[in-house]
Enzyme design. Structure first.
Site, PDB file in Angstrom:
ATOM      1  N   LYS A  86     -50.297  19.773 -78.207  1.00 14.31           N
ATOM      2  CA  LYS A  86     -48.839  19.863 -78.048  1.00 14.31           C
ATOM      3  C   LYS A  86     -48.526  20.850 -76.927  1.00 14.31           C
ATOM      4  CE  LYS A  86     -46.197  19.961 -81.780  1.00 14.31           C
ATOM      5  NZ  LYS A  86     -45.707  20.424 -83.103  1.00 14.31           N
TER       6      LYS A  86
HETATM    7  O1  G3P Z   1     -43.071  21.102 -85.096  1.00  8.18           O
HETATM    8  C1  G3P Z   1     -41.756  21.303 -84.690  1.00  8.18           C
HETATM    9  C2  G3P Z   1     -40.719  20.824 -85.625  1.00  8.18           C
HETATM   10  O2  G3P Z   1     -41.279  20.142 -86.674  1.00  8.18           O
HETATM   11  C3  G3P Z   1     -39.793  21.892 -86.067  1.00  8.18           C
HETATM   12  O3  G3P Z   1     -39.288  21.671 -87.304  1.00  8.18           O
HETATM   13  O4  G3P Z   1     -38.137  22.309 -89.376  1.00  8.18           O
HETATM   14  O5  G3P Z   1     -38.803  24.076 -87.750  1.00  8.18           O
HETATM   15  O6  G3P Z   1     -36.945  22.528 -87.211  1.00  8.18           O
HETATM   16  P1  G3P Z   1     -38.223  22.706 -87.936  1.00  8.18           P
END
Ligand code: G3P
Length: 225
Positions: A86
């Protein structure tokens, strides 16, 4: 649509794999930090569990292009060449994506909030674009709408990349994108469990069992008949 779990706790990952047809695991630096453990210990444990055929996504940390490339090589060395690296969709990231994709590494462009980031990422060789649906919603924009725009950009330009939608708060957001036919969604364990957490479903299944037991006796199943 592929379904991945956005988590690094091996217990939650095992549980998701036990019940659901999972395609892989995504992590990010914050998710790894939440484990409180050494990052590669956690990532190796996940790789051992899901095997080389499972999609594992791990993120570079460095801010500059050369550092990102070194991080990517380390990720591939420790976790296998098939690992999805990533890379944030920032200027240095696009430069790193171009070099790393030319080497044959699997690239997931991450931290995508705008369709043009996703367009640049695909042109830079990324095969997945991680659009942060709920974080976009929280900024007052339309996360589902951005994901759909990216899907259309890729399709209408014949680009060899797909969406790995991320940052979901509820199952409705995942449903909207499944209907649209995006390539993949990575979802936290609580939201995955919410797909089937419904009193009506539980009650229907319990009613069937109770009715059958009236016929055959308590605890009896088809294998006893
Ligand atoms: O991996 C990045 C993404 O999944 C972020 O998720 O829940 O932190 O907004 P969140």
């Amino acid at each position: 649509m592929k379904l991945l779990i956005d988590h690094a706790d091996i217990g939650r990952i095992r549980k998701a794999y036990q019940y659901y047809p999972m395609d892989g695991v995504t992590t990010n630096p914050s998710i790894l930090a939440a484990t409180g453990r050494k990052p590669f210990d956690v990532l190796r444990e996940i790789r051992d569990f899901i095997g080389p055929e499972g999609e594992l996504h791990a993120q570079v940390i460095a801010r500059d292009k050369d550092g990102m490339i070194r991080d990517a090589h380390r990720i591939a060395e420790v976790l296998g060449m098939e690992t999805w690296v990533k890379i944030p969709s920032v200027p240095e990231g696009f430069a790193a994506m171009r070099e790393l994709s030319a080497e044959g590494l699997n690239i997931t462009a991450t931290a995508i909030y705008t369709p043009m980031q996703a367009y640049l990422a695909a042109k830079s060789g990324a095969k997945y674009a991680a659009v942060y649906v709920n974080r976009i919603d929280n900024m007052g924009f339309n996360g589902i709408g951005v994901a759909k725009e990216v899907h259309d950009i890729y399709r209408n330009n014949g680009m060899d990349a797909g969406l790995l939608c991320a940052s979901f708060k509820n199952s409705q957001q995942v449903l909207e994108l499944a209907k649209y036919g995006v390539k993949a969604a990575t979802v936290g364990p609580d939201v995955i469990e919410s797909f089937v957490k419904n009193a009506a479903i539980t009650s229907a299944v319990e009613d069937f069992i109770r009715d059958f037991e009236k016929l055959t006796g308590p605890g009896k199943t088809m294998s006893d008949c």
